[in-house]
Scaffold this motif. Structure first.
Motif, PDB file in Angstrom:
ATOM      1  N   PRO A  44      23.710   0.180 -25.958  1.00  0.00           N
ATOM      2  CA  PRO A  44      23.484  -1.237 -26.257  1.00  0.00           C
ATOM      3  C   PRO A  44      22.060  -1.631 -25.867  1.00  0.00           C
ATOM      4  CG  PRO A  44      24.876  -0.976 -24.327  1.00  0.00           C
ATOM      5  CD  PRO A  44      24.705   0.380 -24.926  1.00  0.00           C
ATOM      6  N   PRO A  45      21.507  -2.606 -26.532  1.00  0.00           N
ATOM      7  CA  PRO A  45      20.134  -3.011 -26.222  1.00  0.00           C
ATOM      8  C   PRO A  45      20.048  -3.619 -24.826  1.00  0.00           C
ATOM      9  CG  PRO A  45      21.124  -4.554 -27.748  1.00  0.00           C
ATOM     10  CD  PRO A  45      22.086  -3.416 -27.588  1.00  0.00           C
ATOM     11  N   LYS A  46      18.851  -3.497 -24.251  1.00  0.00           N
ATOM     12  CA  LYS A  46      18.629  -4.070 -22.928  1.00  0.00           C
ATOM     13  C   LYS A  46      18.685  -5.593 -23.016  1.00  0.00           C
ATOM     14  CE  LYS A  46      15.317  -2.420 -20.442  1.00  0.00           C
ATOM     15  NZ  LYS A  46      14.020  -1.934 -19.974  1.00  0.00           N
ATOM     16  N   PRO A  47      19.148  -6.243 -21.955  1.00  0.00           N
ATOM     17  CA  PRO A  47      19.181  -7.708 -21.980  1.00  0.00           C
ATOM     18  C   PRO A  47      17.754  -8.256 -22.012  1.00  0.00           C
ATOM     19  CG  PRO A  47      19.710  -6.888 -19.795  1.00  0.00           C
ATOM     20  CD  PRO A  47      19.643  -5.697 -20.702  1.00  0.00           C
ATOM     21  N   PRO A  48      17.572  -9.470 -22.504  1.00  0.00           N
ATOM     22  CA  PRO A  48      16.224 -10.047 -22.539  1.00  0.00           C
ATOM     23  C   PRO A  48      15.676 -10.187 -21.123  1.00  0.00           C
ATOM     24  CG  PRO A  48      17.869 -11.675 -23.178  1.00  0.00           C
ATOM     25  CD  PRO A  48      18.573 -10.370 -23.034  1.00  0.00           C
ATOM     26  N   THR A  49      14.383  -9.941 -21.005  1.00  0.00           N
ATOM     27  CA  THR A  49      13.768  -9.958 -19.681  1.00  0.00           C
ATOM     28  C   THR A  49      12.654 -10.991 -19.615  1.00  0.00           C
ATOM     29  OG1 THR A  49      12.242  -8.195 -20.328  1.00  0.00           O
ATOM     30  CG2 THR A  49      14.267  -7.527 -19.229  1.00  0.00           C
ATOM     31  N   ALA A  50      12.317 -11.344 -18.396  1.00  0.00           N
ATOM     32  CA  ALA A  50      11.211 -12.254 -18.115  1.00  0.00           C
ATOM     33  C   ALA A  50      10.400 -11.624 -16.989  1.00  0.00           C
ATOM     34  CB  ALA A  50      11.736 -13.625 -17.716  1.00  0.00           C
ATOM     35  N   PHE A  51       9.246 -12.181 -16.733  1.00  0.00           N
ATOM     36  CA  PHE A  51       8.342 -11.600 -15.746  1.00  0.00           C
ATOM     37  C   PHE A  51       8.022 -12.611 -14.659  1.00  0.00           C
ATOM     38  CE2 PHE A  51       7.681  -9.432 -19.743  1.00  0.00           C
ATOM     39  CZ  PHE A  51       7.793  -8.115 -19.354  1.00  0.00           C
ATOM     40  N   VAL A  52       7.981 -12.105 -13.421  1.00  0.00           N
ATOM     41  CA  VAL A  52       7.631 -12.916 -12.263  1.00  0.00           C
ATOM     42  C   VAL A  52       6.415 -12.272 -11.615  1.00  0.00           C
ATOM     43  CG1 VAL A  52       8.367 -13.785 -10.023  1.00  0.00           C
ATOM     44  CG2 VAL A  52      10.016 -13.601 -11.894  1.00  0.00           C
ATOM     45  N   ARG A  53       5.306 -13.003 -11.602  1.00  0.00           N
ATOM     46  CA  ARG A  53       4.088 -12.480 -10.981  1.00  0.00           C
ATOM     47  C   ARG A  53       4.182 -12.625  -9.469  1.00  0.00           C
ATOM     48  NH1 ARG A  53      -1.436 -13.083 -13.940  1.00  0.00           N
ATOM     49  NH2 ARG A  53      -0.788 -12.195 -15.921  1.00  0.00           N
ATOM     50  N   MET A  54       3.706 -11.614  -8.799  1.00  0.00           N
ATOM     51  CA  MET A  54       3.678 -11.638  -7.339  1.00  0.00           C
ATOM     52  C   MET A  54       2.219 -11.697  -6.889  1.00  0.00           C
ATOM     53  SD  MET A  54       6.897 -11.492  -6.693  1.00  0.00           S
ATOM     54  CE  MET A  54       6.915 -11.240  -4.949  1.00  0.00           C
ATOM     55  N   ALA A  55       2.015 -12.194  -5.687  1.00  0.00           N
ATOM     56  CA  ALA A  55       0.671 -12.196  -5.111  1.00  0.00           C
ATOM     57  C   ALA A  55       0.268 -10.752  -4.802  1.00  0.00           C
ATOM     58  CB  ALA A  55       0.659 -13.034  -3.838  1.00  0.00           C
ATOM     59  N   PRO A  56      -1.028 -10.455  -4.742  1.00  0.00           N
ATOM     60  CA  PRO A  56      -1.455  -9.083  -4.448  1.00  0.00           C
ATOM     61  C   PRO A  56      -0.968  -8.626  -3.071  1.00  0.00           C
ATOM     62  CG  PRO A  56      -3.290 -10.382  -5.270  1.00  0.00           C
ATOM     63  CD  PRO A  56      -2.157 -11.328  -5.044  1.00  0.00           C
ATOM     64  N   LEU A  57      -0.557  -7.371  -3.014  1.00  0.00           N
ATOM     65  CA  LEU A  57      -0.117  -6.765  -1.759  1.00  0.00           C
ATOM     66  C   LEU A  57      -1.298  -5.976  -1.199  1.00  0.00           C
ATOM     67  CD1 LEU A  57       3.217  -5.319  -3.161  1.00  0.00           C
ATOM     68  CD2 LEU A  57       2.983  -7.379  -1.794  1.00  0.00           C
ATOM     69  N   MET A  58      -1.811  -6.390  -0.043  1.00  0.00           N
ATOM     70  CA  MET A  58      -2.976  -5.734   0.552  1.00  0.00           C
ATOM     71  C   MET A  58      -2.559  -5.109   1.875  1.00  0.00           C
ATOM     72  SD  MET A  58      -6.671  -7.346   1.092  1.00  0.00           S
ATOM     73  CE  MET A  58      -8.046  -6.384   1.641  1.00  0.00           C
ATOM     74  N   VAL A  59      -2.722  -3.783   1.971  1.00  0.00           N
ATOM     75  CA  VAL A  59      -2.228  -3.033   3.119  1.00  0.00           C
ATOM     76  C   VAL A  59      -3.342  -2.127   3.640  1.00  0.00           C
ATOM     77  CG1 VAL A  59      -0.529  -1.313   3.841  1.00  0.00           C
ATOM     78  CG2 VAL A  59       0.095  -3.049   2.182  1.00  0.00           C
ATOM     79  N   PRO A  60      -3.544  -2.080   4.963  1.00  0.00           N
ATOM     80  CA  PRO A  60      -4.525  -1.132   5.505  1.00  0.00           C
ATOM     81  C   PRO A  60      -3.888   0.244   5.706  1.00  0.00           C
ATOM     82  CG  PRO A  60      -3.674  -2.486   7.260  1.00  0.00           C
ATOM     83  CD  PRO A  60      -3.051  -2.995   5.980  1.00  0.00           C
ATOM     84  N   ALA A  61      -4.665   1.281   5.424  1.00  0.00           N
ATOM     85  CA  ALA A  61      -4.233   2.654   5.716  1.00  0.00           C
ATOM     86  C   ALA A  61      -4.905   3.043   7.026  1.00  0.00           C
ATOM     87  CB  ALA A  61      -4.638   3.597   4.593  1.00  0.00           C
ATOM     88  N   ILE A  62      -4.108   3.129   8.077  1.00  0.00           N
ATOM     89  CA  ILE A  62      -4.639   3.370   9.416  1.00  0.00           C
ATOM     90  C   ILE A  62      -4.639   4.857   9.704  1.00  0.00           C
ATOM     91  CG2 ILE A  62      -4.330   2.878  11.869  1.00  0.00           C
ATOM     92  CD1 ILE A  62      -2.908   0.279  10.973  1.00  0.00           C
ATOM     93  N   GLY A  63      -5.803   5.359  10.112  1.00  0.00           N
ATOM     94  CA  GLY A  63      -5.934   6.765  10.468  1.00  0.00           C
ATOM     95  C   GLY A  63      -5.671   6.962  11.949  1.00  0.00           C
ATOM     96  N   SER A  64      -6.166   8.055  12.500  1.00  0.00           N
ATOM     97  CA  SER A  64      -5.927   8.357  13.919  1.00  0.00           C
ATOM     98  C   SER A  64      -6.733   7.453  14.849  1.00  0.00           C
ATOM     99  CB  SER A  64      -6.265   9.821  14.202  1.00  0.00           C
ATOM    100  OG  SER A  64      -7.625  10.066  13.884  1.00  0.00           O
ATOM    101  N   GLN A  65      -7.904   7.022  14.427  1.00  0.00           N
ATOM    102  CA  GLN A  65      -8.762   6.216  15.298  1.00  0.00           C
ATOM    103  C   GLN A  65      -9.002   4.789  14.775  1.00  0.00           C
ATOM    104  OE1 GLN A  65     -10.070   7.199  18.251  1.00  0.00           O
ATOM    105  NE2 GLN A  65      -9.014   9.171  18.096  1.00  0.00           N
ATOM    106  N   ARG A  66      -8.967   4.628  13.441  1.00  0.00           N
ATOM    107  CA  ARG A  66      -9.365   3.341  12.876  1.00  0.00           C
ATOM    108  C   ARG A  66      -8.719   3.150  11.503  1.00  0.00           C
ATOM    109  NH1 ARG A  66     -13.416   4.165   9.017  1.00  0.00           N
ATOM    110  NH2 ARG A  66     -14.095   6.311   8.925  1.00  0.00           N
ATOM    111  N   VAL A  67      -8.986   2.010  10.903  1.00  0.00           N
ATOM    112  CA  VAL A  67      -8.554   1.756   9.533  1.00  0.00           C
ATOM    113  C   VAL A  67      -9.459   2.561   8.603  1.00  0.00           C
ATOM    114  CG1 VAL A  67      -8.316   0.021   7.726  1.00  0.00           C
ATOM    115  CG2 VAL A  67      -7.700  -0.550  10.069  1.00  0.00           C
TER     116      VAL A  67
END
Length: 152
Positions: A44-67
């Motif tokens: 059967p066909p997929k149901p109709p969809t809509a889109f919800v925009r999200m704010a940007p996800l900003m994440v630091p990648a932390i190493g052994s000593q620093r970001v």
């Protein structure tokens, strides 16, 4: 004259043989036969969809000593059109869950291949996280629009 008639007879025989062979192949492969399983029906066909925009996800990648770098992911949720109001009502909680999931995934390096972001892994993790908040079957897909990595 004899050569022309002979050539005509041979040509007609070849065309007749090719036509007969084509007719036989058509009957074997395209005509349904008795006792044969019916062809599968399309899902059967997929149901109709809509889109919800999200704010940007900003994440630091932390190493052994620093970001070491900052990873920014811009996503849009593809949701069932009937449930868009539910998702919009829970949008702050969905954003928090997505940010927490991405932060944990970058921290344990499960979405990083070396220093590069593995986009299919990010998509899978964010889809599961969004489904936990709003329920199964509501979020059809997480569309990753932009991935930016800034090394420090």
């Amino acid at each position: 004259m004899i050569k022309a008639v002979l050539l005509l007879v041979v040509g007609i025989a070849l065309l007749g043989g090719a036509g007969y062979g084509g007719w036989m192949l058509y009957n074997i492969y395209f005509v349904p036969h008795e006792g044969e399983a019916p062809k599968k029906e399309e899902p059967p066909p997929k149901p109709p969809t809509a889109f919800v925009r999200m704010a940007p996800l900003m994440v630091p990648a932390i190493g052994s000593q620093r970001v070491e770098q900052f990873v920014t992911v811009v996503v849009t949720l593809e949701v069932v059109a009937d449930k868009i109001t539910v998702v919009q009502a829970f949008q702050p909680k969905v954003f928090d869950t997505l940010l927490t999931t991405l932060y944990g995934a970058v921290d344990d390096k499960s979405v990083l291949t070396g220093n590069l972001v593995n986009i299919p892994a990010v998509k899978e993790k964010l889809t599961k996280a969004a489904a936990k908040v709003v329920g199964d079957g509501v979020v059809q897909d997480v569309l990753i629009q932009v991935v930016t990595q800034r090394n420090l």
